[in-house]
Design a protein around this motif. Sequence first.
Motif, mmCIF file in Angstrom:
data_model
loop_
_atom_site.group_PDB
_atom_site.id
_atom_site.type_symbol
_atom_site.label_atom_id
_atom_site.label_comp_id
_atom_site.label_asym_id
_atom_site.label_seq_id
_atom_site.Cartn_x
_atom_site.Cartn_y
_atom_site.Cartn_z
ATOM 1 N N GLN A 92 -9.577 -3.026 -2.680
ATOM 2 C CA GLN A 92 -8.389 -3.822 -2.957
ATOM 3 C C GLN A 92 -7.106 -3.145 -2.494
ATOM 4 N N LEU A 93 -6.967 -1.850 -2.696
ATOM 5 C CA LEU A 93 -5.715 -1.171 -2.377
ATOM 6 C C LEU A 93 -5.674 -0.565 -0.980
ATOM 7 N N GLU A 94 -6.759 -0.616 -0.250
ATOM 8 C CA GLU A 94 -6.789 -0.052 1.102
ATOM 9 C C GLU A 94 -5.991 -0.952 2.058
ATOM 10 N N LEU B 287 -1.607 -2.342 22.113
ATOM 11 C CA LEU B 287 -1.083 -1.837 23.377
ATOM 12 C C LEU B 287 0.212 -2.571 23.729
ATOM 13 N N ILE B 288 1.287 -1.823 23.968
ATOM 14 C CA ILE B 288 2.537 -2.439 24.426
ATOM 15 C C ILE B 288 2.392 -2.736 25.910
ATOM 16 N N THR B 289 2.203 -1.721 26.713
ATOM 17 C CA THR B 289 1.834 -1.829 28.128
ATOM 18 C C THR B 289 0.988 -0.597 28.440
ATOM 19 N N PRO B 290 0.219 -0.625 29.527
ATOM 20 C CA PRO B 290 -0.571 0.567 29.854
ATOM 21 C C PRO B 290 0.289 1.813 30.095
ATOM 22 N N SER B 291 1.495 1.637 30.648
ATOM 23 C CA SER B 291 2.330 2.811 30.919
ATOM 24 C C SER B 291 3.056 3.306 29.677
ATOM 25 N N ILE B 292 3.406 2.419 28.751
ATOM 26 C CA ILE B 292 4.103 2.825 27.524
ATOM 27 C C ILE B 292 3.109 3.341 26.493
ATOM 28 N N GLY B 293 1.975 2.647 26.365
ATOM 29 C CA GLY B 293 0.960 3.067 25.410
ATOM 30 C C GLY B 293 0.928 2.170 24.181
ATOM 31 N N CYS B 294 0.450 2.731 23.078
ATOM 32 C CA CYS B 294 0.226 1.959 21.852
ATOM 33 C C CYS B 294 1.479 1.874 20.993
ATOM 34 N N SER B 295 1.511 0.832 20.186
ATOM 35 C CA SER B 295 2.621 0.621 19.258
ATOM 36 C C SER B 295 2.447 1.502 18.030
ATOM 37 N N PRO B 296 3.498 1.627 17.235
ATOM 38 C CA PRO B 296 3.315 2.281 15.932
ATOM 39 C C PRO B 296 2.355 1.449 15.081
ATOM 40 N N VAL B 297 1.788 2.052 14.058
ATOM 41 C CA VAL B 297 0.818 1.359 13.205
ATOM 42 C C VAL B 297 1.562 0.418 12.257
ATOM 43 N N HIS B 298 1.113 -0.835 12.209
ATOM 44 C CA HIS B 298 1.626 -1.832 11.271
ATOM 45 C C HIS B 298 0.624 -1.919 10.122
ATOM 46 N N ARG B 299 1.111 -1.784 8.890
ATOM 47 C CA ARG B 299 0.225 -1.784 7.720
ATOM 48 C C ARG B 299 0.484 -2.998 6.840
ATOM 49 N N PHE B 300 -0.607 -3.575 6.336
ATOM 50 C CA PHE B 300 -0.569 -4.705 5.419
ATOM 51 C C PHE B 300 -1.566 -4.425 4.299
ATOM 52 N N HIS B 301 -1.350 -5.023 3.148
ATOM 53 C CA HIS B 301 -2.377 -4.988 2.122
ATOM 54 C C HIS B 301 -2.506 -6.395 1.542
ATOM 55 N N VAL B 302 -3.658 -6.656 0.954
ATOM 56 C CA VAL B 302 -3.959 -7.976 0.407
ATOM 57 C C VAL B 302 -3.763 -7.925 -1.096
ATOM 58 N N GLU B 303 -2.957 -8.835 -1.601
ATOM 59 C CA GLU B 303 -2.715 -8.916 -3.033
ATOM 60 C C GLU B 303 -2.810 -10.381 -3.457
ATOM 61 N N ASP B 304 -3.807 -10.708 -4.271
ATOM 62 C CA ASP B 304 -4.059 -12.085 -4.730
ATOM 63 C C ASP B 304 -4.174 -13.058 -3.559
#
Length: 193
Positions: free
Chosen positions: A161-163, A170-187
């Motif tokens: 539940q709390l995980e 990927l933003i672009t192959p030359s820029i690389g990956c985006s920062p991590v976006h976090r979500f959690h599920v509540e009800d």
Amino acid sequence: MRYRNHLERPEQPGRPGPGAAVAAPARGRRGDRRRIATLLAVTALCAAALLPGASGATATEAGQATEAAGAAGAADANRHWPHRTERIAAARLGDDRLITLTAVRSRVDRLAATVRLAIYTKARGRWIEEDRATVGERNGWFWYPLTGDGAVCEFSTSNAQLEPIEVSLLITPSIGCSPVHRFHVEDGELIPD
């Protein structure tokens, strides 16, 4: 004796004489404006990528640079592209929960996309959407990197539940990956962290 320039030779009808200037083919103003606007937009994107402290340009910034560049941006803003979606990742948690990441192509800018995170539950043999959330900004991603190989850098889910649900794309192959976006599920609702 032969001369290369025959100045005394009479001109033939329909043919310019040797001293006459040949007119350049006429180009349409719209084509010139598009080429200039495209060049300015590419220059703005390259400059934004080279700025110190900049992690890279997003599709929203690219669209703003194109609009600021002139006529091509205004022409693209008035055009509507076909609505298209493509599922880029999915995770099934047990028998009754499904989490998906879907790229939704922008109707205004053909290069931009929105990423949708959705949770589905199974009821009476059918998947029913419980909730959905936007990952990052609306139209803040590039369509082609999202729908190509290696688009998902990180996508982690858990039945606990709390995980949190973690997404990095990927933003672009030359820029690389985006920062991590976090979500959690509540009800049954997706809440950004």
